[in-house]
Motif scaffolding. Structure first.
Motif, PDB file in Angstrom:
ATOM      1  N   HIS A 135       0.831  -1.205   0.000  1.00  0.00           N
ATOM      2  CA  HIS A 135       0.000   0.000   0.000  1.00  0.00           C
ATOM      3  C   HIS A 135       0.867   1.256   0.000  1.00  0.00           C
ATOM      4  CE1 HIS A 135      -3.256   2.749   0.981  1.00  0.00           C
ATOM      5  NE2 HIS A 135      -2.599   3.137   2.066  1.00  0.00           N
ATOM      6  N   ARG A 136       1.896   1.266   0.863  1.00  0.00           N
ATOM      7  CA  ARG A 136       2.776   2.435   0.916  1.00  0.00           C
ATOM      8  C   ARG A 136       3.516   2.634  -0.399  1.00  0.00           C
ATOM      9  NH1 ARG A 136       3.810   0.414   6.125  1.00  0.00           N
ATOM     10  NH2 ARG A 136       5.691  -0.620   5.384  1.00  0.00           N
ATOM     11  N   GLU A 137       3.956   1.531  -1.019  1.00  0.00           N
ATOM     12  CA  GLU A 137       4.692   1.649  -2.275  1.00  0.00           C
ATOM     13  C   GLU A 137       3.780   2.142  -3.393  1.00  0.00           C
ATOM     14  OE1 GLU A 137       7.470   2.151  -4.842  1.00  0.00           O
ATOM     15  OE2 GLU A 137       7.852   1.671  -2.735  1.00  0.00           O
ATOM     16  N   GLN A 138       2.518   1.703  -3.393  1.00  0.00           N
ATOM     17  CA  GLN A 138       1.569   2.194  -4.387  1.00  0.00           C
ATOM     18  C   GLN A 138       1.367   3.694  -4.231  1.00  0.00           C
ATOM     19  OE1 GLN A 138      -1.903  -0.209  -3.718  1.00  0.00           O
ATOM     20  NE2 GLN A 138      -1.103  -1.972  -4.828  1.00  0.00           N
ATOM     21  N   ARG A 139       1.229   4.147  -2.975  1.00  0.00           N
ATOM     22  CA  ARG A 139       1.066   5.581  -2.728  1.00  0.00           C
ATOM     23  C   ARG A 139       2.315   6.351  -3.123  1.00  0.00           C
ATOM     24  NH1 ARG A 139      -2.660   7.450   1.045  1.00  0.00           N
ATOM     25  NH2 ARG A 139      -1.091   8.564   2.277  1.00  0.00           N
ATOM     26  N   ARG A 140       3.489   5.790  -2.816  1.00  0.00           N
ATOM     27  CA  ARG A 140       4.733   6.470  -3.214  1.00  0.00           C
ATOM     28  C   ARG A 140       4.863   6.541  -4.728  1.00  0.00           C
ATOM     29  NH1 ARG A 140       7.239   4.007   1.506  1.00  0.00           N
ATOM     30  NH2 ARG A 140       7.701   2.150   0.280  1.00  0.00           N
ATOM     31  N   ALA A 141       4.488   5.449  -5.406  1.00  0.00           N
ATOM     32  CA  ALA A 141       4.568   5.451  -6.871  1.00  0.00           C
ATOM     33  C   ALA A 141       3.627   6.506  -7.457  1.00  0.00           C
ATOM     34  CB  ALA A 141       4.231   4.070  -7.412  1.00  0.00           C
ATOM     35  N   LEU A 142       2.437   6.621  -6.867  1.00  0.00           N
ATOM     36  CA  LEU A 142       1.484   7.609  -7.335  1.00  0.00           C
ATOM     37  C   LEU A 142       2.005   9.019  -7.076  1.00  0.00           C
ATOM     38  CD1 LEU A 142      -1.280   7.500  -8.704  1.00  0.00           C
ATOM     39  CD2 LEU A 142      -2.346   7.657  -6.450  1.00  0.00           C
ATOM     40  N   LEU A 143       2.595   9.221  -5.896  1.00  0.00           N
ATOM     41  CA  LEU A 143       3.164  10.527  -5.576  1.00  0.00           C
ATOM     42  C   LEU A 143       4.339  10.836  -6.490  1.00  0.00           C
ATOM     43  CD1 LEU A 143       3.420  13.050  -3.854  1.00  0.00           C
ATOM     44  CD2 LEU A 143       4.695  11.701  -2.160  1.00  0.00           C
ATOM     45  N   ARG A 144       5.181   9.834  -6.745  1.00  0.00           N
ATOM     46  CA  ARG A 144       6.331  10.032  -7.635  1.00  0.00           C
ATOM     47  C   ARG A 144       5.854  10.453  -9.025  1.00  0.00           C
ATOM     48  NH1 ARG A 144       8.076   5.360  -7.051  1.00  0.00           N
ATOM     49  NH2 ARG A 144       9.352   5.739  -5.204  1.00  0.00           N
ATOM     50  N   GLY A 145       4.827   9.775  -9.518  1.00  0.00           N
ATOM     51  CA  GLY A 145       4.289  10.120 -10.829  1.00  0.00           C
ATOM     52  C   GLY A 145       3.648  11.491 -10.850  1.00  0.00           C
TER      53      GLY A 145
END
Length: 412
Positions: free
Chosen positions: A166-176
């Motif tokens: 979940h955290r990695e998905q949120r980080r990926a979304l934030l990174r994008g």
């Protein structure tokens, strides 16, 4: 007498007496009845259980209970044989973790099942079978301990895995979102932010950090994230490493410029990152504004460092002129090249930077650098001789400041 188990091995189950085995065998015919009763009655008292779908109760839960009852009865018959393992319990524990069932509810269901089985054994026991019943209770409690351990371990591992995903998905979304590689229309909503937000750039000084290591680096990032979460009372969206990074937070209505939030974050983060951390906060009205806000915040911090401003919270108003002078255009390379003659003299570069920051006050410059004022004069004379810049003049001072700022683009 069985020998003591080796370290890491399970203690062998004792062999029940024929009387205990006979008592347990009389309960085998009640397995389906007990499983249905637990799934549809006894477990209903557990918090959150009533909300489970009927098919989960009648199929998955009932099947798990039946498996547990039969596993117990098989082990009573043959405690050292191949009675089965806890794979189904582990599988169901992982499923419950994925579905969001609280761990305490799951563990209480297993404890309730053990208690119902104890009641069934007690009701079957007749006069003179008290000793057999005590044997089975001992056997049941030892088995229950192993089941609880397997269930809790699997649940926590699965929960940790899901949280990391979940955290990695949120980080990926934030990174994008920060680099503009994902469509911004609904990104903020997916990240749980409604309305305006604040983009924060955090910079951590390298030069005062102890010798880096993977363990120390991971610990630092975890501590930074923990401080952010505690300060803002939520899981803060952040892309952090040991140099700092960006974070995205909702904008409070009573803090429209983010100054109060920035000051609080600076105070708290200093407890982990040290007194030399730097922060800049820039507002973004919508998701499409986030990439530009992130670049602006990073530029404010970079310019503040280049100008020698003290660490802490930096605002655009603090570096308005410097920000303007640092914008690149067709003249930028030529201005930056004005300092090429002293590029290999960090002492002269630092003296020039501090002298401009101290508004040409030679004594203040000397105090900041720990030098004699005459040494400052000699260095400034050398700078003028090598670069041709007339530092005391308004034009020379502006050119020198612009050159420092433009060269700072390549500073780590």
């Amino acid at each position: 007498m069985p020998s003591d188990p080796l370290p890491g091995q399970r203690t062998p189950y004792p062999t029940p007496s024929p009387a205990a085995q006979a008592l347990a065998a009389r309960c085998e015919s009640r397995v389906n009845e007990l499983a249905r009763r637990m799934a549809r009655e006894d477990f209903e008292r557990l918090p959150g259980y009533a909300e489970l779908p009927a098919d989960v109760k009648d199929v998955e839960v009932a099947a798990t209970v039946r498996n547990g009852l039969r596993l117990f009865l098989r082990r009573v018959r043959d405690p050292q044989g191949r009675a089965g393992d806890y794979s189904l319990f582990r599988e169901r524990a992982a499923q419950r973790a994925e579905e969001g069932m609280p761990l305490h509810t799951l563990l209480r269901s297993h404890s309730t099942a053990a208690y119902v089985l104890w009641q069934a054994l007690r009701s079957e026991a007749g006069e003179g079978e008290e000793g057999a019943l005590i044997e089975l209770v001992d056997f049941l409690l030892r088995g229950h301990e192993a089941v609880i351990g397997a269930v809790a371990e699997t649940y926590l591992v699965e929960q940790a895995t899901l949280s990391a995903e979940h955290r990695e998905q949120r980080r990926a979304l934030l990174r994008g979102l920060l680099d503009g590689s994902v469509p911004p229309q609904s990104t903020l909503e997916e990240l749980g932010i409604e309305g305006r937000c604040l983009v924060v750039h955090l910079h951590l000084p390298r030069e005062k950090r102890q010798a880096p290591s993977d363990v120390a680096d991971r610990r630092l990032v975890r501590r930074l994230q923990a401080v952010l979460d505690r300060t803002l009372n939520t899981e803060v969206l952040a892309l952090l490493d040991t140099d700092g990074g960006h974070l995205l937070i909702p904008q409070e209505a009573d803090d429209p410029d983010g100054i109060r939030t920035g000051e609080e974050l600076t105070t708290r983060l200093r407890q982990v990152g040290g007194d030399d951390i730097r922060l800049a906060v820039v507002g973004a009205a919508a998701a499409r504004d986030v990439p530009a806000a992130a670049r602006t915040a990073a530029d404010i911090v970079r310019i503040s460092r280049a100008c020698g401003r003290p660490p802490g919270l930096h605002l655009m108003n603090d570096v308005l002129l410097e920000y303007h002078l640092s914008r690149r255009n067709e003249s930028s390379d030529r201005i930056a090249a004005l300092l090429d003659p002293i590029a290999d003299r960090p002492d002269l570069i630092e003296t020039l930077r501090v002298h401009l920051e101290q508004r040409h006050d030679r004594r203040s410059t000397a105090r900041s650098l720990g030098l004699h004022p005459n040494t400052v004069d000699n260095r400034l004379t050398r700078i003028t001789h090598l670069t041709g810049l007339d530092i005391p003049s308004a034009r020379g001072s502006a050119l020198a400041l612009a050159a420092l700022l433009l060269r700072a683009d390549n500073r780590p």
